[in-house]
Scaffold this motif. Structure first.
Motif, PDB file in Angstrom:
ATOM      1  N   PHE A  67       0.855  -1.179   0.000  1.00  0.00           N
ATOM      2  CA  PHE A  67       0.000   0.000   0.000  1.00  0.00           C
ATOM      3  C   PHE A  67       0.892   1.229   0.000  1.00  0.00           C
ATOM      4  CE2 PHE A  67      -2.667   3.042   2.581  1.00  0.00           C
ATOM      5  CZ  PHE A  67      -3.588   3.318   1.577  1.00  0.00           C
ATOM      6  N   ALA A  68       0.660   2.087  -0.964  1.00  0.00           N
ATOM      7  CA  ALA A  68       1.431   3.316  -1.081  1.00  0.00           C
ATOM      8  C   ALA A  68       0.471   4.452  -1.393  1.00  0.00           C
ATOM      9  CB  ALA A  68       2.470   3.184  -2.195  1.00  0.00           C
ATOM     10  N   VAL A  69       0.811   5.641  -0.928  1.00  0.00           N
ATOM     11  CA  VAL A  69      -0.045   6.800  -1.187  1.00  0.00           C
ATOM     12  C   VAL A  69       0.841   8.018  -1.433  1.00  0.00           C
ATOM     13  CG1 VAL A  69      -0.334   7.387   1.266  1.00  0.00           C
ATOM     14  CG2 VAL A  69      -2.075   8.078  -0.369  1.00  0.00           C
ATOM     15  N   ASN A  70       0.441   8.822  -2.425  1.00  0.00           N
ATOM     16  CA  ASN A  70       1.214  10.022  -2.707  1.00  0.00           C
ATOM     17  C   ASN A  70       0.898  11.103  -1.672  1.00  0.00           C
ATOM     18  OD1 ASN A  70      -1.271  11.070  -3.447  1.00  0.00           O
ATOM     19  ND2 ASN A  70      -0.752  11.370  -5.588  1.00  0.00           N
ATOM     20  N   GLU A  71       1.596  12.214  -1.751  1.00  0.00           N
ATOM     21  CA  GLU A  71       1.454  13.267  -0.745  1.00  0.00           C
ATOM     22  C   GLU A  71       0.028  13.815  -0.696  1.00  0.00           C
ATOM     23  OE1 GLU A  71       2.520  15.459   2.472  1.00  0.00           O
ATOM     24  OE2 GLU A  71       3.755  13.966   1.487  1.00  0.00           O
ATOM     25  N   GLU A  72      -0.578  14.016  -1.849  1.00  0.00           N
ATOM     26  CA  GLU A  72      -1.934  14.571  -1.894  1.00  0.00           C
ATOM     27  C   GLU A  72      -2.943  13.617  -1.242  1.00  0.00           C
ATOM     28  OE1 GLU A  72      -4.880  16.690  -5.157  1.00  0.00           O
ATOM     29  OE2 GLU A  72      -3.230  15.454  -5.857  1.00  0.00           O
ATOM     30  N   GLY A  73      -2.849  12.340  -1.568  1.00  0.00           N
ATOM     31  CA  GLY A  73      -3.717  11.344  -0.948  1.00  0.00           C
ATOM     32  C   GLY A  73      -3.455  11.233   0.546  1.00  0.00           C
ATOM     33  N   PHE A  74      -2.172  11.260   0.914  1.00  0.00           N
ATOM     34  CA  PHE A  74      -1.789  11.211   2.326  1.00  0.00           C
ATOM     35  C   PHE A  74      -2.446  12.346   3.096  1.00  0.00           C
ATOM     36  CE2 PHE A  74       1.050  12.921   5.609  1.00  0.00           C
ATOM     37  CZ  PHE A  74       1.128  11.841   6.471  1.00  0.00           C
ATOM     38  N   GLN A  75      -2.346  13.560   2.578  1.00  0.00           N
ATOM     39  CA  GLN A  75      -2.913  14.721   3.276  1.00  0.00           C
ATOM     40  C   GLN A  75      -4.431  14.586   3.449  1.00  0.00           C
ATOM     41  OE1 GLN A  75      -1.269  17.047   4.886  1.00  0.00           O
ATOM     42  NE2 GLN A  75       0.696  16.260   4.182  1.00  0.00           N
ATOM     43  N   ALA A  76      -5.112  14.076   2.426  1.00  0.00           N
ATOM     44  CA  ALA A  76      -6.570  13.904   2.512  1.00  0.00           C
ATOM     45  C   ALA A  76      -6.936  12.870   3.572  1.00  0.00           C
ATOM     46  CB  ALA A  76      -7.127  13.494   1.151  1.00  0.00           C
ATOM     47  N   TYR A  77      -6.230  11.750   3.592  1.00  0.00           N
ATOM     48  CA  TYR A  77      -6.512  10.720   4.583  1.00  0.00           C
ATOM     49  C   TYR A  77      -6.168  11.190   5.994  1.00  0.00           C
ATOM     50  CZ  TYR A  77      -7.914   6.841   1.642  1.00  0.00           C
ATOM     51  OH  TYR A  77      -8.603   6.018   0.798  1.00  0.00           O
ATOM     52  N   ILE A  78      -5.047  11.843   6.148  1.00  0.00           N
ATOM     53  CA  ILE A  78      -4.653  12.338   7.469  1.00  0.00           C
ATOM     54  C   ILE A  78      -5.692  13.328   7.979  1.00  0.00           C
ATOM     55  CG2 ILE A  78      -2.935  13.785   8.680  1.00  0.00           C
ATOM     56  CD1 ILE A  78      -2.105  10.828   8.337  1.00  0.00           C
ATOM     57  N   LYS A  79      -6.175  14.180   7.096  1.00  0.00           N
ATOM     58  CA  LYS A  79      -7.199  15.151   7.481  1.00  0.00           C
ATOM     59  C   LYS A  79      -8.452  14.435   7.978  1.00  0.00           C
ATOM     60  CE  LYS A  79      -9.673  19.180   5.712  1.00  0.00           C
ATOM     61  NZ  LYS A  79      -9.868  20.056   4.553  1.00  0.00           N
ATOM     62  N   ALA A  80      -8.890  13.395   7.268  1.00  0.00           N
ATOM     63  CA  ALA A  80     -10.077  12.638   7.684  1.00  0.00           C
ATOM     64  C   ALA A  80      -9.836  11.927   9.017  1.00  0.00           C
ATOM     65  CB  ALA A  80     -10.464  11.628   6.606  1.00  0.00           C
ATOM     66  N   CYS A  81      -8.674  11.306   9.159  1.00  0.00           N
ATOM     67  CA  CYS A  81      -8.355  10.609  10.412  1.00  0.00           C
ATOM     68  C   CYS A  81      -8.266  11.584  11.575  1.00  0.00           C
ATOM     69  CB  CYS A  81      -7.040   9.835  10.276  1.00  0.00           C
ATOM     70  SG  CYS A  81      -7.127   8.412   9.166  1.00  0.00           S
ATOM     71  N   ASP A  82      -7.563  12.691  11.371  1.00  0.00           N
ATOM     72  CA  ASP A  82      -7.417  13.679  12.441  1.00  0.00           C
ATOM     73  C   ASP A  82      -8.745  14.304  12.833  1.00  0.00           C
ATOM     74  OD1 ASP A  82      -4.735  13.148  12.631  1.00  0.00           O
ATOM     75  OD2 ASP A  82      -4.092  14.965  11.576  1.00  0.00           O
ATOM     76  N   PHE A  83      -9.642  14.500  11.869  1.00  0.00           N
ATOM     77  CA  PHE A  83     -10.967  15.042  12.167  1.00  0.00           C
ATOM     78  C   PHE A  83     -11.679  14.133  13.160  1.00  0.00           C
ATOM     79  CE2 PHE A  83     -15.547  15.274  11.314  1.00  0.00           C
ATOM     80  CZ  PHE A  83     -15.765  16.620  11.542  1.00  0.00           C
ATOM     81  N   PHE A  84     -11.632  12.835  12.927  1.00  0.00           N
ATOM     82  CA  PHE A  84     -12.274  11.892  13.835  1.00  0.00           C
ATOM     83  C   PHE A  84     -11.550  11.855  15.179  1.00  0.00           C
ATOM     84  CE2 PHE A  84     -13.017   7.857  15.879  1.00  0.00           C
ATOM     85  CZ  PHE A  84     -14.385   7.687  15.749  1.00  0.00           C
ATOM     86  N   ILE A  85     -10.226  11.706  15.144  1.00  0.00           N
ATOM     87  CA  ILE A  85      -9.443  11.579  16.381  1.00  0.00           C
ATOM     88  C   ILE A  85      -9.561  12.841  17.229  1.00  0.00           C
ATOM     89  CG2 ILE A  85      -7.093  11.371  17.298  1.00  0.00           C
ATOM     90  CD1 ILE A  85      -6.535   9.516  14.816  1.00  0.00           C
ATOM     91  N   ASP A  86      -9.492  14.024  16.590  1.00  0.00           N
ATOM     92  CA  ASP A  86      -9.583  15.277  17.341  1.00  0.00           C
ATOM     93  C   ASP A  86     -10.957  15.450  17.990  1.00  0.00           C
ATOM     94  OD1 ASP A  86      -6.989  15.797  16.565  1.00  0.00           O
ATOM     95  OD2 ASP A  86      -7.545  17.254  15.025  1.00  0.00           O
ATOM     96  N   GLY A  87     -11.994  14.985  17.330  1.00  0.00           N
ATOM     97  CA  GLY A  87     -13.346  15.115  17.884  1.00  0.00           C
ATOM     98  C   GLY A  87     -13.715  14.002  18.841  1.00  0.00           C
TER      99      GLY A  87
END
Length: 173
Positions: A67-87
């Motif tokens: 499994f590999a992800v480019n920077e743009e995909g990484f940023q989108a996934y991190i944003k979604a994960c952080d949204f859940f984790i932060d809330g």
């Protein structure tokens, strides 16, 4: 295929079309299946299992170089994960308040409603608190997977760059 908003973000990474999650998904569908489960809005045992298994599967794929992800995909996934984790902290605090019987009056109906709220919040393994915790664990696993997957992508890009540099050298000779 309909554009679900993730199409442009996923370029250069191993993703398939969103759909139902049937463990273990193919490597190309793992990211989309995880996000589909996370964004489904459900907090039942099945959704919690899907997010938990999806996060663990993503991490396993990333750790095994599948499994590999480019920077743009990484940023989108991190944003979604952080949204859940932060809330999560506020969310779980509010749900724990439901786990204590509310003072709703002395009638049998009021007591039944208060007891029902407690049952829904933390009455059994299928209630809100254990399922939210399963989801949090899955999201944390997926976040870790994204860090590894970005590293995998960069290493692949570096390897391709070196191969092309050697090819160019050979053409110049």
């Amino acid at each position: 295929m309909a554009d679900d908003g993730w199409e442009g973000v996923m370029g250069g990474s191993q993703f398939g079309a969103p759909g139902s999650f049937t463990p273990p998904p193919a490597a190309g569908d793992a990211g989309s299946n995880f996000i589909s489960g996370l964004l489904s809005g459900q907090v039942d045992d099945q959704a919690a299992q899907q997010v938990g298994e999806g996060g663990r599967h993503l991490k396993s794929l990333a750790e095994n170089g599948q499994f590999a992800v480019n920077e743009e995909g990484f940023q989108a996934y991190i944003k979604a994960c952080d949204f859940f984790i932060d809330g999560f902290s506020d969310m779980i605090t509010n749900v724990y308040k439901l786990a204590n019987p509310a003072q709703m009056g002395g009638s049998n109906y009021a007591k039944a409603v208060a007891d029902f709220n407690v049952q829904v919040a933390n009455g059994d393994p299928e209630s809100l608190i254990p399922n939210l915790e399963k989801m949090r664990d899955g999201v944390e696993q997926a976040r870790e997977a994204m860090v590894i997957a970005r590293k995998n992508y960069r290493e692949t890009e570096d390897a391709h760059s070196m191969t092309f540099a050697k090819l160019n050298e050979g053409l110049r000779e």
